[in-house]
Design a protein around this motif. Structure first.
Motif, PDB file in Angstrom:
ATOM      1  N   SER A  69       0.874  -1.336  -0.078  1.00  0.00           N
ATOM      2  CA  SER A  69      -0.043  -0.321   0.196  1.00  0.00           C
ATOM      3  C   SER A  69       0.956   1.839   0.484  1.00  0.00           C
ATOM      4  O   SER A  69       0.420   2.282  -0.764  1.00  0.00           O
ATOM      5  CB  SER A  69      -0.848  -0.079   0.976  1.00  0.00           C
ATOM      6  OG  SER A  69      -1.799  -0.673   0.850  1.00  0.00           O
ATOM      7  N   LEU A  70       1.982   1.370   1.057  1.00  0.00           N
ATOM      8  CA  LEU A  70       2.740   2.345   0.164  1.00  0.00           C
ATOM      9  C   LEU A  70       3.832   2.603  -1.153  1.00  0.00           C
ATOM     10  O   LEU A  70       3.868   3.945  -0.729  1.00  0.00           O
ATOM     11  CB  LEU A  70       3.429   1.925   1.628  1.00  0.00           C
ATOM     12  CG  LEU A  70       3.228   2.628   2.816  1.00  0.00           C
ATOM     13  CD1 LEU A  70       4.678   2.409   4.350  1.00  0.00           C
ATOM     14  CD2 LEU A  70       3.129   3.632   3.469  1.00  0.00           C
ATOM     15  N   ALA A  71       3.968   1.320  -1.292  1.00  0.00           N
ATOM     16  CA  ALA A  71       4.308   1.428  -2.606  1.00  0.00           C
ATOM     17  C   ALA A  71       3.440   2.214  -3.796  1.00  0.00           C
ATOM     18  O   ALA A  71       3.808   2.769  -4.028  1.00  0.00           O
ATOM     19  CB  ALA A  71       5.332   0.384  -2.887  1.00  0.00           C
ATOM     20  N   ARG A  72       1.983   1.545  -3.174  1.00  0.00           N
ATOM     21  CA  ARG A  72       1.209   2.089  -4.408  1.00  0.00           C
ATOM     22  C   ARG A  72       1.287   3.522  -4.202  1.00  0.00           C
ATOM     23  O   ARG A  72       0.571   4.507  -5.366  1.00  0.00           O
ATOM     24  CB  ARG A  72      -0.166   1.875  -4.026  1.00  0.00           C
ATOM     25  CG  ARG A  72       0.052   0.389  -4.302  1.00  0.00           C
ATOM     26  CD  ARG A  72      -1.392  -0.969  -4.728  1.00  0.00           C
ATOM     27  NE  ARG A  72      -1.519  -1.863  -5.235  1.00  0.00           N
ATOM     28  CZ  ARG A  72      -2.438  -3.083  -5.068  1.00  0.00           C
ATOM     29  NH1 ARG A  72      -3.202  -2.389  -4.797  1.00  0.00           N
ATOM     30  NH2 ARG A  72      -2.252  -3.688  -5.623  1.00  0.00           N
ATOM     31  N   LEU A  73       1.604   4.236  -2.717  1.00  0.00           N
ATOM     32  CA  LEU A  73       1.351   5.691  -2.439  1.00  0.00           C
ATOM     33  C   LEU A  73       2.429   6.152  -2.792  1.00  0.00           C
ATOM     34  O   LEU A  73       2.683   7.796  -2.881  1.00  0.00           O
ATOM     35  CB  LEU A  73       1.459   6.309  -1.399  1.00  0.00           C
ATOM     36  CG  LEU A  73      -0.029   5.283  -0.841  1.00  0.00           C
ATOM     37  CD1 LEU A  73       0.131   6.029   0.490  1.00  0.00           C
ATOM     38  CD2 LEU A  73      -1.439   5.997  -1.196  1.00  0.00           C
ATOM     39  N   GLY A  74       3.545   5.860  -3.538  1.00  0.00           N
ATOM     40  CA  GLY A  74       4.411   6.479  -3.872  1.00  0.00           C
ATOM     41  C   GLY A  74       6.005   6.072  -3.855  1.00  0.00           C
ATOM     42  O   GLY A  74       6.725   6.456  -4.198  1.00  0.00           O
ATOM     43  N   ALA A  75       6.100   5.469  -2.679  1.00  0.00           N
ATOM     44  CA  ALA A  75       7.602   5.525  -1.659  1.00  0.00           C
ATOM     45  C   ALA A  75       8.079   4.125  -2.486  1.00  0.00           C
ATOM     46  O   ALA A  75       7.274   3.223  -3.021  1.00  0.00           O
ATOM     47  CB  ALA A  75       7.089   4.955  -0.749  1.00  0.00           C
ATOM     48  N   ARG A  76       9.727   4.078  -2.313  1.00  0.00           N
ATOM     49  CA  ARG A  76      10.323   3.055  -2.531  1.00  0.00           C
ATOM     50  C   ARG A  76      10.444   2.249  -1.565  1.00  0.00           C
ATOM     51  O   ARG A  76      11.484   2.860  -0.988  1.00  0.00           O
ATOM     52  CB  ARG A  76      11.966   3.541  -3.521  1.00  0.00           C
ATOM     53  CG  ARG A  76      11.220   4.068  -4.869  1.00  0.00           C
ATOM     54  CD  ARG A  76      12.840   5.023  -5.180  1.00  0.00           C
ATOM     55  NE  ARG A  76      13.320   6.448  -4.652  1.00  0.00           N
ATOM     56  CZ  ARG A  76      14.498   6.169  -4.094  1.00  0.00           C
ATOM     57  NH1 ARG A  76      15.102   5.502  -4.424  1.00  0.00           N
ATOM     58  NH2 ARG A  76      14.685   7.467  -3.008  1.00  0.00           N
ATOM     59  N   MET A  77       9.871   1.155  -1.294  1.00  0.00           N
ATOM     60  CA  MET A  77       9.978   0.559   0.047  1.00  0.00           C
ATOM     61  C   MET A  77      11.165  -1.040  -0.304  1.00  0.00           C
ATOM     62  O   MET A  77      10.987  -1.674  -1.487  1.00  0.00           O
ATOM     63  CB  MET A  77       8.600   0.033  -0.533  1.00  0.00           C
ATOM     64  CG  MET A  77       7.044   0.389  -0.314  1.00  0.00           C
ATOM     65  SD  MET A  77       6.864   1.780   1.334  1.00  0.00           S
ATOM     66  CE  MET A  77       7.967   0.731   3.066  1.00  0.00           C
ATOM     67  N   THR A  78      11.139  -1.186   1.462  1.00  0.00           N
ATOM     68  CA  THR A  78      12.236  -1.859   1.567  1.00  0.00           C
ATOM     69  C   THR A  78      10.979  -2.838   3.075  1.00  0.00           C
ATOM     70  O   THR A  78      10.966  -1.768   3.556  1.00  0.00           O
ATOM     71  CB  THR A  78      13.520  -2.001   1.387  1.00  0.00           C
ATOM     72  OG1 THR A  78      14.508  -1.583   0.917  1.00  0.00           O
ATOM     73  CG2 THR A  78      14.302  -3.107   2.754  1.00  0.00           C
ATOM     74  N   GLY A  79      10.956  -3.965   2.664  1.00  0.00           N
ATOM     75  CA  GLY A  79      10.451  -4.487   3.921  1.00  0.00           C
ATOM     76  C   GLY A  79      11.447  -5.313   4.429  1.00  0.00           C
ATOM     77  O   GLY A  79      12.464  -6.124   3.933  1.00  0.00           O
TER      78      GLY A  79
END
Length: 274
Positions: A69-79
């Protein structure tokens, strides 16, 4: 690896496929609807602000629905998560949604050893995470070390006042457990999980700890973080007090009566200035 970590890791390895299959995590809806966001992330949209383009880390990411969901808001994500089974589900979800997310297997306390210190604009921690950590100080140290100068921590968490209550009392609010962090864990033996499922857990024994609100804030301040926002909420995403709560239209659980009596969760933001 200490006993608590082995016990909790085994428990979450078994939870992961049950959670991915449950309607509660909305995995199939996330796959079918490219604009859909998890309920947890949607709750805090007004507080998150614009995160497009930020390099962000989701600590204790579980099966990755909030990470996606955070990636869909435009962030480049690492989990990051300590459960291999959870990360397998998270990677599967990201692949099904054609979304590039880096997933790393490690405990929170080891995060700065497997990720580049000072490299993230945003660190996100979702609700129901800190209670699995025995000490809050090394968590705060990890957060501060991984953020860039000017980087921000965003978290929503189970309120320690709510966690101190006796969930078995269904007609009154009674304090049963410690509010402050203690060396001794809360030990639970429960073969169920918090989603709709017929599955039972074999690894049913877990250890948890409460961390007072002042302890969390104090640990962050001690690492040079600056508190920028704190908001207490009268709701949670799960039925923490069975028999005393009702579900609202946003998928949040609230007290049926006198909601003003008790904070159930909180959102906190802090910035690393230097």
């Amino acid at each position: 690896m200490t006993d608590y970590l082995k016990l909790n890791q085994a428990n979450w390895d078994e939870r992961a496929p049950l959670h991915a299959a449950s309607v509660d995590y909305q995995v199939e809806r996330l796959v079918a609807e490219p604009q859909h966001l998890s309920e947890v992330v949607r709750f805090d949209l007004p507080r998150l602000g614009d995160i497009a383009g930020l390099r962000a880390l989701h600590l204790q990411c579980h099966i990755g629905t909030d990470t996606l969901s955070l990636a869909r808001l435009g962030a480049r994500m690492t989990g990051l998560d300590f459960s291999a089974a959870s990360l397998a589900e998270a990677r599967r979800l990201a692949e099904r949604c054609a979304t590039a997310i880096d997933y790393v297997e490690a405990s929170v306390y080891d995060a700065a050893q497997v990720l580049q210190p000072g490299s993230f604009d945003l660190i996100y921690t979702g609700i129901g995470a800190l209670n699995w950590l025995p000490r809050i100080e090394p968590w705060a140290r990890t957060v501060a070390s991984l953020l860039k100068p000017g980087g921000r921590l965003f978290m929503r968490e189970w309120h320690p006042m709510a966690m101190a209550l006796d969930e078995e009392r269904q007609n009154e609010l009674v304090i049963r457990h410690a509010y402050f962090e203690r060396e001794e864990p809360l030990v639970w033996d429960d073969d169920s999980t918090y989603v709709q499922t017929d599955g039972k857990l074999n690894a049913s024994l877990t250890h948890e700890w409460n961390h007072g609100l002042g302890e969390v804030i104090g640990a962050l301040l001690a690492q040079g973080m600056r508190l920028t926002a704190l908001e207490e909420h009268d709701s949670l995403p799960w039925e923490a007090l069975p028999g005393q709560m009702c579900l609202d239209e946003l998928g949040e659980w609230r007290l049926q009566r006198e909601r003003w009596r008790l904070p159930l969760s909180y959102s906190l933001q802090a910035v690393r200035d230097h």
